[in-house]
Design a protein around this motif. Structure first.
Motif, PDB file in Angstrom:
ATOM      1  N   LEU A 129       0.963  -1.466  -0.169  1.00 23.64           N
ATOM      2  CA  LEU A 129      -0.004   0.285   0.032  1.00 23.64           C
ATOM      3  C   LEU A 129       1.002   1.587  -0.435  1.00 23.64           C
ATOM      4  CD1 LEU A 129      -3.130   1.608   0.554  1.00 23.64           C
ATOM      5  CD2 LEU A 129      -2.032   1.193   2.674  1.00 23.64           C
ATOM      6  N   ALA A 130       0.678   2.065  -0.749  1.00 29.78           N
ATOM      7  CA  ALA A 130       1.284   2.867  -0.722  1.00 29.78           C
ATOM      8  C   ALA A 130       0.725   4.193  -0.712  1.00 29.78           C
ATOM      9  CB  ALA A 130       2.424   3.835  -2.239  1.00 29.78           C
ATOM     10  N   VAL A 131       0.909   5.300  -0.039  1.00 30.22           N
ATOM     11  CA  VAL A 131       0.114   6.795  -0.128  1.00 30.22           C
ATOM     12  C   VAL A 131       1.095   8.026  -0.592  1.00 30.22           C
ATOM     13  CG1 VAL A 131      -1.410   8.324   1.864  1.00 30.22           C
ATOM     14  CG2 VAL A 131      -0.817   5.388   2.338  1.00 30.22           C
ATOM     15  N   THR A 132       0.393   8.656  -1.299  1.00 32.28           N
ATOM     16  CA  THR A 132       1.072  10.112  -1.729  1.00 32.28           C
ATOM     17  C   THR A 132      -0.229  10.633  -1.492  1.00 32.28           C
ATOM     18  OG1 THR A 132       1.971   8.687  -3.589  1.00 32.28           O
ATOM     19  CG2 THR A 132       1.700  11.349  -4.279  1.00 32.28           C
ATOM     20  N   LEU A 133       0.836  12.289  -0.545  1.00 28.13           N
ATOM     21  CA  LEU A 133       0.414  13.172  -0.334  1.00 28.13           C
ATOM     22  C   LEU A 133       0.191  14.034  -0.980  1.00 28.13           C
ATOM     23  CD1 LEU A 133       1.772  13.749   3.107  1.00 28.13           C
ATOM     24  CD2 LEU A 133      -0.835  12.493   2.420  1.00 28.13           C
ATOM     25  N   PHE A 134      -0.708  14.930  -1.512  1.00 24.97           N
ATOM     26  CA  PHE A 134      -0.819  16.193  -3.029  1.00 24.97           C
ATOM     27  C   PHE A 134      -0.707  17.227  -2.328  1.00 24.97           C
ATOM     28  CE2 PHE A 134      -0.626  12.096  -4.752  1.00 24.97           C
ATOM     29  CZ  PHE A 134      -0.301  12.473  -6.425  1.00 24.97           C
ATOM     30  N   THR A 135      -0.415  18.629  -2.733  1.00 22.34           N
ATOM     31  CA  THR A 135      -1.869  19.975  -2.526  1.00 22.34           C
ATOM     32  C   THR A 135      -1.766  20.430  -3.763  1.00 22.34           C
ATOM     33  OG1 THR A 135      -1.479  21.426  -1.706  1.00 22.34           O
ATOM     34  CG2 THR A 135       0.419  20.716  -2.074  1.00 22.34           C
ATOM     35  N   SER A 136      -2.819  21.396  -3.858  1.00 22.78           N
ATOM     36  CA  SER A 136      -3.349  21.741  -5.445  1.00 22.78           C
ATOM     37  C   SER A 136      -1.753  22.988  -5.617  1.00 22.78           C
ATOM     38  CB  SER A 136      -4.196  22.963  -5.685  1.00 22.78           C
ATOM     39  OG  SER A 136      -4.304  23.857  -4.465  1.00 22.78           O
ATOM     40  N   ARG A 137      -1.287  23.450  -7.174  1.00 22.90           N
ATOM     41  CA  ARG A 137      -0.006  23.990  -7.224  1.00 22.90           C
ATOM     42  C   ARG A 137      -0.740  25.247  -6.367  1.00 22.90           C
ATOM     43  NH1 ARG A 137       4.880  23.572  -8.655  1.00 22.90           N
ATOM     44  NH2 ARG A 137       4.033  21.683  -9.724  1.00 22.90           N
ATOM     45  N   ALA A 138      -2.095  25.525  -6.894  1.00 22.95           N
ATOM     46  CA  ALA A 138      -2.344  27.040  -6.216  1.00 22.95           C
ATOM     47  C   ALA A 138      -1.691  26.763  -5.504  1.00 22.95           C
ATOM     48  CB  ALA A 138      -3.866  26.620  -6.473  1.00 22.95           C
ATOM     49  N   VAL A 139      -2.710  26.363  -3.823  1.00 22.39           N
ATOM     50  CA  VAL A 139      -1.790  26.497  -2.837  1.00 22.39           C
ATOM     51  C   VAL A 139      -0.258  26.272  -2.781  1.00 22.39           C
ATOM     52  CG1 VAL A 139      -2.170  25.129  -0.038  1.00 22.39           C
ATOM     53  CG2 VAL A 139      -4.321  25.420  -1.597  1.00 22.39           C
ATOM     54  N   LEU A 140       0.065  25.800  -3.259  1.00 23.65           N
ATOM     55  CA  LEU A 140       1.599  25.570  -3.102  1.00 23.65           C
ATOM     56  C   LEU A 140       2.788  26.700  -3.031  1.00 23.65           C
ATOM     57  CD1 LEU A 140       4.284  23.700  -2.277  1.00 23.65           C
ATOM     58  CD2 LEU A 140       4.264  23.667  -4.515  1.00 23.65           C
ATOM     59  N   THR A 141       1.803  27.775  -4.606  1.00 19.06           N
ATOM     60  CA  THR A 141       2.575  28.885  -4.811  1.00 19.06           C
ATOM     61  C   THR A 141       2.364  29.941  -4.222  1.00 19.06           C
ATOM     62  OG1 THR A 141       2.114  27.971  -7.233  1.00 19.06           O
ATOM     63  CG2 THR A 141       2.869  30.291  -6.758  1.00 19.06           C
ATOM     64  N   ARG A 142       0.296  30.114  -3.230  1.00 21.23           N
ATOM     65  CA  ARG A 142       0.073  30.798  -2.698  1.00 21.23           C
ATOM     66  C   ARG A 142       0.653  31.293  -1.219  1.00 21.23           C
ATOM     67  NH1 ARG A 142      -5.051  30.339  -3.112  1.00 21.23           N
ATOM     68  NH2 ARG A 142      -5.168  28.557  -1.393  1.00 21.23           N
ATOM     69  N   PRO A 199      10.680  30.171  -1.961  1.00 18.53           N
ATOM     70  CA  PRO A 199      11.755  30.272  -3.007  1.00 18.53           C
ATOM     71  C   PRO A 199      12.623  29.301  -2.965  1.00 18.53           C
ATOM     72  CG  PRO A 199      12.429  32.387  -2.564  1.00 18.53           C
ATOM     73  CD  PRO A 199      11.844  32.043  -1.507  1.00 18.53           C
ATOM     74  N   ALA A 200      12.813  28.397  -2.031  1.00 18.97           N
ATOM     75  CA  ALA A 200      13.990  27.408  -2.129  1.00 18.97           C
ATOM     76  C   ALA A 200      13.251  26.576  -2.075  1.00 18.97           C
ATOM     77  CB  ALA A 200      15.035  28.033  -1.346  1.00 18.97           C
ATOM     78  N   LEU A 201      12.758  26.424  -0.721  1.00 15.63           N
ATOM     79  CA  LEU A 201      11.282  25.602  -0.695  1.00 15.63           C
ATOM     80  C   LEU A 201      10.727  25.031  -2.353  1.00 15.63           C
ATOM     81  CD1 LEU A 201       9.779  23.282   0.957  1.00 15.63           C
ATOM     82  CD2 LEU A 201       8.386  25.522   2.003  1.00 15.63           C
ATOM     83  N   LEU A 202       9.970  26.006  -2.617  1.00 18.20           N
ATOM     84  CA  LEU A 202       9.350  26.069  -3.992  1.00 18.20           C
ATOM     85  C   LEU A 202       9.949  25.541  -5.171  1.00 18.20           C
ATOM     86  CD1 LEU A 202       7.037  29.284  -4.747  1.00 18.20           C
ATOM     87  CD2 LEU A 202       5.775  26.708  -4.003  1.00 18.20           C
ATOM     88  N   ALA A 203      11.455  25.638  -5.156  1.00 17.83           N
ATOM     89  CA  ALA A 203      12.336  24.911  -6.232  1.00 17.83           C
ATOM     90  C   ALA A 203      12.004  23.446  -6.457  1.00 17.83           C
ATOM     91  CB  ALA A 203      13.669  25.950  -6.262  1.00 17.83           C
ATOM     92  N   HIS A 204      11.724  22.802  -5.052  1.00 20.50           N
ATOM     93  CA  HIS A 204      11.585  21.411  -4.924  1.00 20.50           C
ATOM     94  C   HIS A 204      10.615  20.856  -5.373  1.00 20.50           C
ATOM     95  CE1 HIS A 204      15.299  20.906  -2.287  1.00 20.50           C
ATOM     96  NE2 HIS A 204      14.112  21.779  -1.540  1.00 20.50           N
ATOM     97  N   PHE A 205       9.415  21.593  -5.833  1.00 23.39           N
ATOM     98  CA  PHE A 205       8.522  21.445  -6.208  1.00 23.39           C
ATOM     99  C   PHE A 205       8.188  21.633  -8.184  1.00 23.39           C
ATOM    100  CE2 PHE A 205       7.957  21.360  -2.064  1.00 23.39           C
ATOM    101  CZ  PHE A 205       8.026  20.037  -1.521  1.00 23.39           C
ATOM    102  N   THR A 206       9.375  21.337  -9.094  1.00 22.63           N
ATOM    103  CA  THR A 206       9.019  21.892 -10.023  1.00 22.63           C
ATOM    104  C   THR A 206       8.036  21.100 -10.701  1.00 22.63           C
ATOM    105  OG1 THR A 206      10.509  20.172 -10.613  1.00 22.63           O
ATOM    106  CG2 THR A 206      11.060  22.094 -10.220  1.00 22.63           C
ATOM    107  N   GLY A 207       8.061  21.817 -12.283  1.00 18.76           N
ATOM    108  CA  GLY A 207       6.282  21.539 -13.421  1.00 18.76           C
ATOM    109  C   GLY A 207       5.474  21.688 -12.832  1.00 18.76           C
ATOM    110  N   ASP A 208       4.651  21.848 -13.646  1.00 22.93           N
ATOM    111  CA  ASP A 208       3.442  22.693 -13.953  1.00 22.93           C
ATOM    112  C   ASP A 208       2.175  21.539 -14.153  1.00 22.93           C
ATOM    113  OD1 ASP A 208       3.268  21.219 -16.052  1.00 22.93           O
ATOM    114  OD2 ASP A 208       3.244  23.274 -17.393  1.00 22.93           O
ATOM    115  N   ASP A 209       1.853  20.381 -13.411  1.00 27.53           N
ATOM    116  CA  ASP A 209       0.939  19.933 -13.036  1.00 27.53           C
ATOM    117  C   ASP A 209       0.187  20.359 -12.402  1.00 27.53           C
ATOM    118  OD1 ASP A 209       1.182  17.926 -15.207  1.00 27.53           O
ATOM    119  OD2 ASP A 209       2.336  16.705 -13.633  1.00 27.53           O
ATOM    120  N   GLU A 210      -1.425  20.268 -11.870  1.00 30.19           N
ATOM    121  CA  GLU A 210      -2.275  20.783 -11.213  1.00 30.19           C
ATOM    122  C   GLU A 210      -2.281  20.587 -10.058  1.00 30.19           C
ATOM    123  OE1 GLU A 210      -7.378  21.414 -10.205  1.00 30.19           O
ATOM    124  OE2 GLU A 210      -6.778  20.469 -12.464  1.00 30.19           O
TER     125      GLU A 210
END
Length: 167
Positions: free
Chosen positions: A74-87, A93-104
């Motif tokens: 069983l694998a569990v992945t935790l997600f947030t929306s890109r808008a929430v992460l960015t806001r 910015p150093a933390l944001l740099a770890h979450f690249t891409g433009d997926d929602e």
């Protein structure tokens, strides 16, 4: 994002608020971790809405879980929306740099464990497809302990529990 630590920080166990007879998925999050995923999850836990007995519930757009079951795992992945992460992390910015891409939806943390046929797919906390309906996060300072130690920390007011909906 896969954890390979000897203590995986994920268990299928009886935990509040499920009750003593019901089992569920429990995920530990170290509030002092240097891991960007744990840092982001820990920060987002502050946006929960308190339910009964100090248990917090998060909106699916703030933080949610996806469970994937394969034979024996069983694998569990935790997600947030890109808008929430960015806001919420615009000033980090150093933390944001770890979450690249433009997926929602942005994966923050993934944990997995070996299972047998018994588990959340056979208990009352499961949905009709056999997947867990909720994942409980317990946030605590320091590396993952045993579920009993984490529950004791929660009972002592030294850890928090958040309920995440499963997408």
């Amino acid at each position: 994002m896969d954890t390979t630590d000897p203590v995986p920080g994920i268990w299928i166990t009886a935990v509040p608020p499920f009750g003593p007879e019901e089992t569920g998925v429990l995920l530990a999050v170290d509030t002092t971790s240097a891991d960007p995923g744990e840092q982001a999850v820990s920060a987002l836990l502050g946006y929960g809405h308190e339910g009964e007995e100090g248990v917090f519930h998060l909106l699916p757009s703030d933080l949610s879980a996806r469970c994937t079951r394969t034979p024996g795992r069983l694998a569990v992945t935790l997600f947030t929306s890109r808008a929430v992460l960015t806001r919420h992390f615009a000033e980090h910015p150093a933390l944001l740099a770890h979450f690249t891409g433009d997926d929602e939806w942005v994966p923050l943390l993934r944990r997995a464990l070996a299972t047998d046929s018994a588990g959340p797919d056979s208990g009352p906390d499961s949905g009709p497809d056999g997947e867990p309906r909720a994942v409980l996060l317990i946030d605590h300072p320091g590396p993952a302990a045993s579920p009993a130690e984490l529950i004791a920390a929660f009972d002592a007011g030294e850890a928090g529990i958040a309920v995440l909906g499963v997408q």
